[in-house]
Each structure stands twice: as C-alpha cells, then as structure tokens.
Design an enzyme around this catalytic site. Structure first.
Site, PDB file in Angstrom:
ATOM      1  CG  ASP A 155      -2.099   0.908   1.081  1.00 15.43           C
ATOM      2  OD1 ASP A 155      -2.444   1.254  -0.064  1.00 15.43           O
ATOM      3  OD2 ASP A 155      -2.681   1.281   2.109  1.00 15.43           O
ATOM      4  CG  HIS A 174      -4.320  10.425   2.647  1.00 16.54           C
ATOM      5  ND1 HIS A 174      -5.324  10.331   3.580  1.00 16.54           N
ATOM      6  CD2 HIS A 174      -3.418   9.462   2.971  1.00 16.54           C
ATOM      7  CE1 HIS A 174      -5.047   9.350   4.438  1.00 16.54           C
ATOM      8  NE2 HIS A 174      -3.890   8.809   4.086  1.00 16.54           N
ATOM      9  CD  GLU A 221      -6.208   4.897   4.492  1.00 17.55           C
ATOM     10  OE1 GLU A 221      -5.512   4.143   3.782  1.00 17.55           O
ATOM     11  OE2 GLU A 221      -5.729   5.654   5.362  1.00 17.55           O
ATOM     12  CD  GLU A 277      -5.339   2.915  -0.420  1.00 16.79           C
ATOM     13  OE1 GLU A 277      -4.557   2.280  -1.148  1.00 16.79           O
ATOM     14  OE2 GLU A 277      -5.208   2.992   0.815  1.00 16.79           O
ATOM     15  CG  ASP A 280      -5.828   0.292   3.568  1.00 21.50           C
ATOM     16  OD1 ASP A 280      -5.848  -0.876   3.970  1.00 21.50           O
ATOM     17  OD2 ASP A 280      -4.965   1.119   3.908  1.00 21.50           O
ATOM     18  NE  ARG A 302      -7.959   6.494   9.470  1.00 24.66           N
ATOM     19  CZ  ARG A 302      -7.241   6.328   8.375  1.00 24.66           C
ATOM     20  NH1 ARG A 302      -5.963   5.975   8.436  1.00 24.66           N
ATOM     21  NH2 ARG A 302      -7.789   6.494   7.183  1.00 24.66           N
ATOM     22  CD  GLN A 329      -2.954   4.341  10.655  1.00 25.03           C
ATOM     23  OE1 GLN A 329      -4.159   4.267  10.447  1.00 25.03           O
ATOM     24  NE2 GLN A 329      -2.117   4.853   9.770  1.00 25.03           N
ATOM     25  CE  LYS A 350      -3.519   2.089   7.181  1.00 30.51           C
ATOM     26  NZ  LYS A 350      -4.287   2.955   6.276  1.00 30.51           N
ATOM     27  CB  THR A 380      -7.546  -4.643   1.849  1.00 34.64           C
ATOM     28  OG1 THR A 380      -6.666  -4.370   2.946  1.00 34.64           O
ATOM     29  CG2 THR A 380      -7.300  -3.659   0.719  1.00 34.64           C
ATOM     30  CD  GLU A 418      -7.524  12.561   4.111  1.00 38.68           C
ATOM     31  OE1 GLU A 418      -7.045  13.375   3.319  1.00 38.68           O
ATOM     32  OE2 GLU A 418      -7.733  11.359   3.822  1.00 38.68           O
TER      33      GLU A 418
END
Lengths: 418, 418
Positions: free
Chosen positions: A125, A132, A198, A200, A230, A234, A237, A250, A254, A360
């Site tokens: 990844d 971002h 996420e 992507e 993904d 948080r 993480q 993560k 996915t 975000e």
C-alpha cells in the site's frame, strides 16, 4: 478511442459501467457451480470458461479460464491479454455472426456470486496522494510538518497483508485491538472506536520482475486496476505505528472491486501526474502520462437508511503514478510477482468534500460530517455500508469497476470465543 | 528428552547438528533431478519422496513428499507431523530392521543442492528483542527515548516482503536505493553504503487461522523454526522509514537456513520469556514457557580471509515469544496462512559482543569492530560472507539448523542495464 457497439443491448447505454470497450475480468459462480473466469458486459456476465471449452476462445498456452482466478492469464503475458480482448470483442461486437453460439453463455449479473478475481500474491500500500499525506501530517504533526521530508522525493509505501484482501460484498467485522488514549496511563484491549475507510485505486501486477525496473518497464507489468477500500482502525494505528509503521490497524480487511479493469481499457484515459514541486531523481522519470482520468466517489449507507455520497474526488490527485510506485518498489532488488496488488494510498482532493477518508472528512473527529438522512459521522458506526465507485468517461460510454462495497458488522462480544 | 541413537553413525556424534532427535525438513536435489522433500540425519539427507514412493512412509492424506516444498505436509496438520517423525525415527533408529531398505535413500549432504524448504505465503518481521530495540532507539532517539512507548505493551512488527526470502547460499546483491545524508540538501540514488545483517530466528506457520487466536492456539500453529538473516540497508532505511516503516531497506533479501527444525524437536528446550517489566494485557498471557534455549552466533568471512565469529547471543533474549507475536498478529482479525514466515526481530544480548547487527556492534559506525585477521568493519564490505549458526544443547546431543549463509556481491554498475 471510439465507443464500440455490442449486440448486448444493455452494454450500449451511455451510463453502463461495462460497455464493450471495458471487458473487465472477474470470477463468478452460479448456484452450486464452480467459480470460473468471466467478463462483465452490460448487465450480464460472459462465461469465458464455457467459451474456451467450446473452442470459441483459444489462447496460446491455454486453457486458462476454467479456474477461479486470473493469475494464469496474467502469467501468459501481454500478447495473450490483447488476444483475449480481441477475441471477446469480436464475439460480442454488433453484427457478430457468432452471436447465436455465445448467447447461452451470458448470465444476468444479478443472479451470480462474484469472487475475489485473483490470488493475491503480496499486497503493498502506497501513500501517493498529496492531499491525504498533507491532511494526515497536519493532524498528527502540525501544518509546518505536514509532509514528511522524503514525501516529495519518492513514493512512500509499506507492505500490507495479502490475507486481508476480500472481494466487494464481504462483510467486515469491527476489530479488537490494543489502543491507548492520550489521557490513559496504560493501553486497553477493546473494539476499535475509530474505524475508517480509505478510498484508493489498486493495480494488479500481471508480469513479475527481478531486479530494478524502469518506470516504463513497470507500466508494462500492470495487468489492470481495481477500486480498493483500505479499512483502517485509526485508534489502533495511532498506538502501534511508531516506529515500524501500520500493522494490525490495516489487517482487518482490504476490499477490492469484483472486476479488474484491464490496462488496455483505460489506455485512452491516461493523464499526466501533477506538476513536480521538486525535481525527481532520474529513476522516477516518467516516459509519458502515468495517471488515470477516473472520477471517484464514496457512498455511506447507515443501517436502514438512505445512501449518501460523502466524497467525490479524482484519481488524477495522485502525485506518483502506479508505474512510479512499482519502479520505486523494485529499487532494492525486490522481486515483483504475478498477482501482487498495489494500493495507491488514499485519494483526497483539495476540497473538504473530496477527502477520501473519514479521518480527513471529520478532521480527526473534530468536525463530524452531517448525513442527509439525519445523524452524523466522525468514524463508522456498526452496520454502516461503504461503497466506492469510479469511472472513466469516454465519448458516449463509461469504463467502470462495479461497486466496491462492504458492510461493517459489530465487533465480536469475545474475540476468543469459539 | 534422552538422546536417540541411529544406525547412521554420523548422527550420533555429540556435536552433530542433525541427530535422530532433530529430523529437520528441507528440500534437496541431486544433479539434474527434481527438488523433493528430505530430512537431514548426520552427514546425509534422507530422500523422503523415495521412501514414500516405496511405501516405507505412508501419511494420511498423502502423498506429500515428492514436491519441492513442505507446505502440503504442514497443511495436513499436527497429527501428520507427529506421525512422520515417528515413522522416520523408527526407520533410522539403531537396530531398525528396515535399515537395508532405507540405506539407498541416504545421500551425502555435501553433494546435494538445497532449496528454499517451503513456499513463503507472507513474511512478517517482529521487533521482539529488547536489547536491539533499546540499542537502535538510543542511537536514533537518545537514551531517554530508547524504547518506543508501546514496546513493553505489545510485540511491534511490520509486514515484510515474501518475495525477498531466499535459502542459505544464495548470493546477495548490494542494493541501490534512495538515500539522503544529514549534510545533503537533496537525496541521491546510489548503492547502499551501510548494508547490514540482522540475526533472527524465524518461525513457520503450519496451520492457518481466521479471527483472533490465543497464545496457546498460536503455539499449536507453529510447524517449526529457521535461522533468519534480515539483510538491511541502514542508509535507505533512515531516509524512507518515516512515517510508514521500513520498506526497500528490507526488501533486497532475507536469508533462511535450509532446514526447518520442527517444533517437536525443540519441545525439550523451552524456557520462559524474560520477566515482564510492565504487566501485559490478558490476550498476551503465556500458558507456559514460550522461548527457546538456543545459542546463536554470527560469523563474518572477508573475501579470501578467515572466518571470525563477531557475535554470540541467545534466543532467550527475546522479550516476546513467537506465540505471543502470532497472537498479537491476529488481534484485528488478520488471517494467518500455511507457509507464513515470522521473523523474531534482531536478537541482541546485553554485552557488546552479543549484539545481532553491525549497526549495534559498530554503534552506528562510530566504533568499528576489529577483525582478527586484520581490518575492521562498520558495515559489510563487498564479498563478505555472513553465516548464522544456532543450536539447542541436549544431554549428549545438539539440535542445529545448518548454516544460514550468504555472500554480499558488489552492487550492479547500472541497475537498469539489461
């Protein structure tokens, strides 16, 4: 590239995701049948295994298609990829004299089960979206240190977990994990409270390599593209990622779209990467336009509620192309393998409503987003469904990926109960 | 466990790495022959594929052994692993009545080619050595911040690159990479000047999982252990690793020993992990002694020079056991797969001459180590050979892994020349 008309009428609608120009690669099954390779066309799926068995498709080195993955086709190489597209295009084109032989091998998509379209060898990844990286950096390290010092010089990436990759439609289980809030003395083991998505793009490596490859060589190794979500915890993480990077945050799942859009289908939609803010080293020089003109969106559907599009953005936001990412990936001599999946990193635009993650969109939870049906979100709630969509817009036709969707199920009461 | 005598005389020497108590799993070939499964015994290798073909070994669900990997045996499960050991032990034990049937299937090890013993599904590298983490932390962040805040609470790890794993004896090519020295304005692309080794143990996952597993369940998933050298380009690592962790610095190669020592062979050598400095969360509680009593060493041989042992340490230095590492790996729901390789992280003792990397031995290059044959090393020079060795010491016998060795070849003049 002009629109190519098909005798499959549903493929000719201007808003169809799967016109004859697309021919994306998937794996499907019907009822109790075995999963096998197919291509989407309009509202139906073409059973490629059946066509190959009947000799309506013949590929050098085959048969390849009566298996539940596309890896053998990828391994066969770009000449076979092109030949397959040419043969299927001829069979499905308006006016094909073989229509009567093919019709029985078209199945309504709604009645099929779609599987992971390829065996994922390894999953990497990247972090190639500038907005971002700057948004996350600003939240975590302040506006003065938004971008890490290396970010404008090379595509930063990390190795992900291939076993976490699932196909659209797979339910996601909210994970447990070790977390430590800023006000706590010791960590706790609990369900994630800041579970996120996420947005992507992914690319699928169709040809392997040994030793470093150039950006042009990397481009030729790409079989196709998928949408990729993904899922990210948080809170897990934040506690785990120093100093070795994201790990369990993560690894829950996915999700990728059920269809791999072949590189050839997107060849007419190539656009340049954004202007370089600092010069890149020669090994990252691009021989041509490396990005893709793909509009993207994220939709969220609360349990029992209506779907709301919470972000609209564009793949052109990627600062580094996939080919640059792959070339960098090989610099140290790292071998690439058929079936490797490369994630682009989250794709966020500059505007607030074009950000590709809830982290975000809600600015770390400080500014929850309102949902049109009522309620708001900082991070995901149980039974939320998230759907990614994307398409390239041609002249009178679109190239789409199918929905990349997953519903978040509540955490297990006791993750160690059997 | 008492020493078990074999009619293979070389297996009975007290210093032999491969007594009948060991029976490690490898893949070998002779001349132009196909690679197949074998076990080391004394100075010879037992051709298991031949024994299985002749019915001298019969495993439920087999045949498994006429293939160039051990994954099928692993997949078959612990009962088959135990049965295989029992059958081979009976065939090779002193006094076996089948000796005359087996003798033709023993081949001098010196004349064989050894291959990677299993297909590596995914590769995860942990950071479970306390002295290593503290040494690196002190060098990079100062003595006051030696250990990251999370380190004493959970095994920190990152996903590595399975395609980088090679068998002992494979030559390693000094990588190119993007680096930026502290005195430079911009990065450069050049051969690594701080290429290093990491002394680790590896464990091989023999049974997969879905969802979180306990430490006890994780223990039962382990098929066996290997020596592991995680070659590391420190200059590439320093520039790339923030914020997502090591990437190309670790992707050049990871060398493992040619023999997987089965968990059963090391069962008599289990020792407790070190005392906990802070209490661990319940999900990391150990049901019994989780570490292994294995002495380890690193030898360096300059081109044309004599071998020098530059470090001697012990696997008991690991703060977290492999079972704890695996249990943590699954917390988020991450599925483990048959053939996953788990690296322990660098194993360093407290004494200077027991450090498991040149980064630590030379303290970042500030204190080069002297070689007994003359010269010194901060990091590796071209054509240096590094060999890892390890053994558990029983009563009159040893359990060894075979050399885990690799020679560093000079960087390519132009990595993009074909």
């Amino acid at each position: 590239m002009p629109r190519v008309m098909s005798w499959v009428e549903s493929a000719n609608r201007p808003e169809a995701e799967f016109p004859l120009n697309n021919l994306p690669c998937g794996v499907f099954s019907q009822g109790e049948g075995e999963p096998r390779c197919g291509m989407a066309i309009g509202d139906v799926v073409l059973d490629l295994a059946a066509l190959e068995a009947e000799g309506l498709i013949a590929l050098e080195g085959g048969p390849f298609l009566d298996v539940p993955f596309w890896n053998e086709v990828m391994e066969a190489g770009p000449a076979v990829w092109a030949d397959l597209r040419a043969q299927v295009t001829a069979l499905l084109a308006a006016g094909s004299t073989k229509r009567y032989l093919v019709e029985d091998h078209l199945h309504p998509r709604a009645g099929l089960r779609l599987h992971l379209p390829f065996l994922v060898a390894e999953y990497t990844d990247f972090y190639a979206g500038r907005n971002h990286a700057a948004n996350v950096g600003t939240m975590f390290r302040g506006a003065d240190n938004a971008l890490p010092p290396n970010w404008l010089h090379m595509p930063i990436g990390y190795n992900g977990r291939a076993s976490s990759v699932v196909v659209s439609g797979t339910e996601i289980r909210r994970p447990w994990g070790q977390v430590k809030g800023p006000g706590f003395d010791a960590p706790a083991f609990q369900p994630s409270r800041r579970f996120d998505i996420e947005l992507e793009l992914g690319c699928v490596i169709g040809q392997g390599s040994e030793g470093p490859v150039t950006v042009a060589e990397a481009e030729a190794m790409i079989f196709g593209y998928v949408l990729l979500n993904d899922w990210s915890a948080r809170d897990i993480q934040a506690w785990e990622y120093q100093p070795l990077g994201p790990f369990q945050a993560k690894a829950t799942a996915t999700t990728i779209s059920p269809w791999i859009v072949m590189a050839a289908a997107l060849a007419p939609f190539r656009i340049p990467t954004p202007p370089r803010e600092v010069p890149l080293l020669p090994y990252l020089a691009e021989p041509g336009p490396g990005n893709l003109d793909i509009a993207l969106e994220v939709a969220l559907t609360p349990a029992g509620g209506a779907e709301a599009v919470i972000s609209r953005t564009h793949a052109g936001e990627l600062y580094y192309s996939f080919a640059q990412q792959i070339a960098h990936h090989t610099t140290s001599g790292c071998a690439m393998t058929v079936g490797d999946l490369i994630g682009s990193g989250t794709i966020s635009g500059a505007a607030r409503d074009s950000r590709g993650s809830l982290l975000e969109l809600s600015w770390g939870g400080a500014e929850p987003i309102a949902l049109p049906g009522g309620g708001s979100r900082s991070f995901l709630e149980d039974d939320d469904t998230v759907t990614l969509r994307g398409h390239a817009q041609g002249d009178g036709y679109r190239i789409g990926f199918g929905d990349c969707s997953g519903r978040l199920r509540p955490a297990l009461a006791d993750p160690y109960a059997r």
